[in-house]
Motif scaffolding. Structure first.
Motif, short mmCIF file in Angstrom:
data_model
loop_
_atom_site.label_atom_id
_atom_site.label_comp_id
_atom_site.label_asym_id
_atom_site.label_seq_id
_atom_site.Cartn_x
_atom_site.Cartn_y
_atom_site.Cartn_z
N PRO A 197 -19.19 -9.08 17.97
CA PRO A 197 -19.28 -9.25 16.52
C PRO A 197 -19.86 -7.99 15.90
CG PRO A 197 -21.05 -10.44 17.60
CD PRO A 197 -20.23 -9.82 18.70
N ALA A 198 -19.25 -7.50 14.81
CA ALA A 198 -19.77 -6.31 14.16
C ALA A 198 -20.87 -6.66 13.18
CB ALA A 198 -18.64 -5.59 13.42
N ARG A 199 -20.75 -7.87 12.60
CA ARG A 199 -21.73 -8.27 11.59
C ARG A 199 -22.55 -9.43 12.11
NH1 ARG A 199 -17.01 -8.01 8.02
NH2 ARG A 199 -17.17 -10.26 7.79
N PRO A 200 -23.88 -9.32 12.05
CA PRO A 200 -24.72 -10.35 12.65
C PRO A 200 -24.54 -11.74 12.06
CG PRO A 200 -26.04 -8.71 11.46
CD PRO A 200 -24.66 -8.20 11.50
N GLU A 201 -24.07 -11.86 10.78
CA GLU A 201 -23.93 -13.20 10.18
C GLU A 201 -22.84 -14.02 10.85
OE1 GLU A 201 -21.88 -10.50 7.03
OE2 GLU A 201 -23.40 -10.30 8.57
N HIS A 202 -21.98 -13.36 11.62
CA HIS A 202 -20.95 -14.12 12.33
C HIS A 202 -21.37 -14.51 13.74
CE1 HIS A 202 -17.90 -14.02 9.29
NE2 HIS A 202 -18.19 -12.76 9.06
N LEU A 203 -22.58 -14.10 14.12
CA LEU A 203 -23.08 -14.55 15.41
C LEU A 203 -23.29 -16.06 15.35
CD1 LEU A 203 -25.70 -11.83 16.34
CD2 LEU A 203 -23.75 -12.52 17.71
N ASP A 204 -22.94 -16.71 16.39
CA ASP A 204 -23.03 -18.16 16.44
C ASP A 204 -24.42 -18.56 16.92
OD1 ASP A 204 -22.37 -20.77 16.42
OD2 ASP A 204 -21.41 -20.72 18.39
N ARG A 205 -25.28 -18.97 16.01
CA ARG A 205 -26.65 -19.33 16.42
C ARG A 205 -26.89 -20.81 16.19
NH1 ARG A 205 -29.01 -14.33 17.16
NH2 ARG A 205 -28.37 -12.75 15.68
N ALA A 256 -14.25 -20.72 17.58
CA ALA A 256 -15.24 -19.83 18.19
C ALA A 256 -14.61 -19.09 19.36
CB ALA A 256 -16.45 -20.63 18.67
N VAL A 257 -14.87 -17.80 19.42
CA VAL A 257 -14.48 -16.97 20.55
C VAL A 257 -15.78 -16.36 21.07
CG1 VAL A 257 -13.10 -15.00 21.30
CG2 VAL A 257 -12.22 -16.53 19.54
N GLY A 258 -16.32 -16.98 22.11
CA GLY A 258 -17.65 -16.59 22.56
C GLY A 258 -18.65 -16.81 21.44
N GLU A 259 -19.42 -15.77 21.11
CA GLU A 259 -20.46 -15.91 20.09
C GLU A 259 -19.93 -15.67 18.67
OE1 GLU A 259 -23.37 -12.96 21.01
OE2 GLU A 259 -21.91 -11.33 21.01
N ILE A 260 -18.64 -15.37 18.57
CA ILE A 260 -18.04 -15.09 17.27
C ILE A 260 -17.35 -16.36 16.77
CG2 ILE A 260 -16.41 -13.63 16.03
CD1 ILE A 260 -16.64 -11.76 18.63
N ALA A 261 -17.76 -16.85 15.60
CA ALA A 261 -17.19 -18.11 15.12
C ALA A 261 -16.92 -18.06 13.63
CB ALA A 261 -18.15 -19.26 15.43
N ILE A 262 -15.87 -18.76 13.21
CA ILE A 262 -15.56 -18.92 11.80
C ILE A 262 -15.43 -20.41 11.52
CG2 ILE A 262 -13.89 -18.46 9.95
CD1 ILE A 262 -13.15 -15.87 11.30
N PHE A 269 -8.15 -13.93 12.11
CA PHE A 269 -9.46 -14.22 12.69
C PHE A 269 -10.25 -12.93 12.93
CE2 PHE A 269 -12.46 -14.70 16.13
CZ PHE A 269 -13.10 -15.90 15.84
N LEU A 270 -9.57 -11.95 13.52
CA LEU A 270 -10.26 -10.73 13.94
C LEU A 270 -10.84 -9.97 12.74
CD1 LEU A 270 -7.59 -9.65 16.56
CD2 LEU A 270 -9.85 -10.62 17.05
N VAL A 271 -10.08 -9.95 11.63
CA VAL A 271 -10.54 -9.24 10.43
C VAL A 271 -11.65 -10.03 9.74
CG1 VAL A 271 -9.87 -8.50 8.11
CG2 VAL A 271 -8.40 -7.96 10.05
N GLN A 272 -11.40 -11.35 9.57
CA GLN A 272 -12.38 -12.18 8.87
C GLN A 272 -13.73 -12.19 9.59
OE1 GLN A 272 -10.43 -15.88 7.68
NE2 GLN A 272 -12.43 -16.77 7.32
N ALA A 273 -13.70 -12.16 10.91
CA ALA A 273 -14.93 -12.17 11.68
C ALA A 273 -15.48 -10.76 11.88
CB ALA A 273 -14.70 -12.83 13.03
N GLY A 274 -14.71 -9.75 11.52
CA GLY A 274 -15.16 -8.37 11.71
C GLY A 274 -15.39 -8.04 13.17
N VAL A 275 -14.40 -8.38 14.00
CA VAL A 275 -14.56 -8.25 15.45
C VAL A 275 -14.38 -6.80 15.90
CG1 VAL A 275 -13.52 -8.89 17.65
CG2 VAL A 275 -13.79 -10.60 15.86
#
Lengths: 86, 133
Positions: free
Chosen positions: B125-133, B78-84, B108-114
């Motif tokens: 995060p560019a795509r909401p599904e990668h937001l860490d909720r 996880a990098v902030g709210e962006i997680a894989i 990481f950056l491509v897979q998460a669409g940062v």
């Protein structure tokens, strides 16, 4: 020593290995002649030994290997590296 | 996630989860010039990320020399709210002559669409599904 000899002399063990002779071919690193630098009780201590030796002599080609590993499949990757300012 | 500039390099914070333990790192270099993501072994040993017999092995050849790394799938990066989840990292000595606990690479950056915003100095995060909720 070849890897097969290392495996038979040090079965089921964590080792720090130095490649005395190695070559690069088709994106793989092929280790031709090996020397056992140290044997360790577990992977963590082998890694700690490797880190210490690598920092003392970064030019030595060292690896942390377990002899349960039948074939040495080492992928080579190039990296331009980081250039910091000042 | 804020980007911190130091000696002209971009640093972010990262959290690694592995087999029930979490490690927070505050000096991870953002590097679109690195295909893969690498972390310093010294820190990772603290949460039990150690070599295992079946790990994939690599030899990284760069300007700073050559080093051996092993690869590991961690439960979550996880990098902030962006997680894989189930992300492959490389683990090595990382002695490059400047402070860094890791290299956050393009995988990481491509897979998460940062989105890297160098005006506001932040990662988003560019795509909401990668937001860490």
């Amino acid at each position: 020593m070849k890897w097969t000899e290392v495996r038979s002399q040090f079965p089921h063990q964590w080792l720090v290995i130095e490649a005395l002779d190695a070559r690069s071919e088709l994106g793989k690193r092929l280790l031709e002649e090996l020397a056992v630098v140290d044997h360790c009780p577990d992977g963590e201590s082998a890694m700690r030994t490797y880190l210490k030796l690598h920092r003392q002599a970064p030019d030595r080609e060292l690896y942390v290997l377990h002899t349960d590993r039948e074939n040495l499949e080492i992928t080579e990757q190039n990296w331009l590296g980081i250039r910091a300012a000042g | 996630m804020k980007i911190r500039l130091d000696h002209g390099l971009a640093y972010v914070e990262a959290a690694l989860a592995f087999r029930g333990k979490t490690l927070h790192l505050d000096s991870v270099i953002l590097d679109t010039g690195s295909a893969s993501t690498l972390f310093a072994s010294d820190k990772l040993l603290e949460i039990g990320i150690v070599p295992e017999p079946s790990d994939s092995l690599k030899r990284i050849r760069g300007i700073g020399g050559v080093e051996f790394v092993f690869t590991k799938h961690i439960d979550r990066l996880a990098v902030g709210e962006i997680a894989i989840v189930n992300f492959e990292i490389e683990v090595g000595a990382m002695d490059y002559g400047f402070p860094a606990q890791g290299i956050l690479g393009l995988n990481f950056l491509v897979q998460a669409g940062v989105l890297i915003d160098l005006h506001r100095l932040e990662l988003r995060p560019a795509r909401p599904e990668h937001l860490d909720r």
